[in-house]
Design an enzyme around this catalytic site. Structure first.
Site, PDB file in Angstrom:
ATOM      1  N   CYS A 184      32.852  25.440  67.019  1.00 41.95           N
ATOM      2  CA  CYS A 184      32.772  24.463  68.105  1.00 41.95           C
ATOM      3  C   CYS A 184      33.545  24.958  69.324  1.00 41.95           C
ATOM      4  O   CYS A 184      33.053  24.890  70.455  1.00 41.95           O
ATOM      5  CB  CYS A 184      33.314  23.107  67.638  1.00 41.95           C
ATOM      6  SG  CYS A 184      33.137  21.794  68.872  1.00 41.95           S
ATOM      7  N   CYS A 185      34.754  25.464  69.105  1.00 42.44           N
ATOM      8  CA  CYS A 185      35.562  25.986  70.209  1.00 42.44           C
ATOM      9  C   CYS A 185      34.892  27.196  70.855  1.00 42.44           C
ATOM     10  O   CYS A 185      34.952  27.371  72.070  1.00 42.44           O
ATOM     11  CB  CYS A 185      36.956  26.363  69.715  1.00 42.44           C
ATOM     12  SG  CYS A 185      38.026  24.955  69.372  1.00 42.44           S
ATOM     13  N   CYS A 192      39.614  16.242  68.277  1.00 44.40           N
ATOM     14  CA  CYS A 192      40.556  17.141  67.599  1.00 44.40           C
ATOM     15  C   CYS A 192      41.998  16.990  68.099  1.00 44.40           C
ATOM     16  O   CYS A 192      42.824  17.887  67.904  1.00 44.40           O
ATOM     17  CB  CYS A 192      40.105  18.586  67.760  1.00 44.40           C
ATOM     18  SG  CYS A 192      38.475  18.913  67.052  1.00 44.40           S
ATOM     19  N   CYS A 229      42.293  27.593  70.118  1.00 48.47           N
ATOM     20  CA  CYS A 229      40.860  27.414  70.344  1.00 48.47           C
ATOM     21  C   CYS A 229      40.127  28.747  70.424  1.00 48.47           C
ATOM     22  O   CYS A 229      38.913  28.804  70.286  1.00 48.47           O
ATOM     23  CB  CYS A 229      40.622  26.616  71.629  1.00 48.47           C
ATOM     24  SG  CYS A 229      41.162  27.458  73.128  1.00 48.47           S
TER      25      CYS A 229
END
Length: 239
Positions: free
Chosen positions: A116-117, A200, A223
């Site tokens: 996702c990051c 998050c 991240c």
């Protein structure tokens, strides 16, 4: 001059310089080249943003909107940019096609936070920095992990990263914000000393590390923008 040698020389040159001097040099150093400030408009971002505004309000400022940020962050970004008179704030978002293919339902963070990051932060920022020779970050040594030895100037790939606040303490930051009466991120007062994406980021108790609320109950601490997340652990964290 090779970038590694250039960073070594700049670190020696500025070993006793204050943050403003380091920042001014970074923005005008012909050998470093074209530089942008990358800002999250988070809890402490206003310090560097204010310094930039006093040196050159037209400095490119890259703000990465992951499309999962707190609404308060988006509002704060707009308000701070206006208050400081910043004239070149570039709001970057993830590639639309990539999101449709990899995270159409917006739930990728539940299955794979690193992916996702990468989708919403690392790749969009890399694309935004294509036209720049270097970038300025707000990282500090007191944040711990790999940042404990953070230099003012460092080489990353074919670019130079500049960390004007590397030697600052948390108190230095607070003192600067008070002195210049700078607007605070509204979530700080609500228990978020470090503000990331909404899914998050959780509140932090008084006795916890300021980044304890980022990816809570996970070994993830980065991240991927500053450090490779594939080998990051709590013990060797890159906070």
């Amino acid at each position: 001059m090779p970038l590694k040698e250039l960073t070594e020389r700049r670190n020696i040159l500025h070993q006793k310089s204050d943050a403003q001097t380091v920042l001014r040099h970074a923005l005008t150093d012909i050998q470093i080249g074209k530089v942008a400030l990358v800002s999250s408009f988070g809890a402490e971002s206003v310090v560097l943003l204010h310094m930039i505004s006093e040196i050159d309000k037209a400095t490119p400022v890259i703000f990465l909107d992951t499309e999962m940020l707190f609404p308060e962050t988006l509002t704060y970004q707009r308000e701070v940019a206006i208050a400081l008179g910043l004239t070149d704030v570039r709001v970057i978002t993830p590639d639309r096609n990539a999101v449709l293919v990899e995270d159409v339902d917006g739930l990728l963070h539940q299955a794979d936070t690193d992916a996702c990051c990468d989708l919403r932060k690392t790749r969009p920022l890399a694309a935004a920095l294509d036209d720049f020779d270097g970038w300025i970050t707000g990282r500090k040594q007191f944040q711990g992990g790999q940042r404990a030895q953070l230099p003012l100037f460092e080489k990353e790939g074919r670019k130079i990263k500049v960390n004007p606040l590397a030697k600052w303490s948390a108190q230095n930051l607070q003192d600067y914000m008070v002195k210049h009466d700078l607007p605070r991120h509204p979530l700080v007062a609500k228990g978020y000393p470090s503000v990331g994406c909404m899914p998050c980021t959780t509140r932090v108790s008084e006795h916890e590390d300021q980044r304890a609320g980022r990816w809570r109950n996970s070994t993830k601490t980065e991240c991927g923008i500053h450090f490779d997340t594939s080998h990051t652990t709590k013990e060797g964290q890159a906070a």
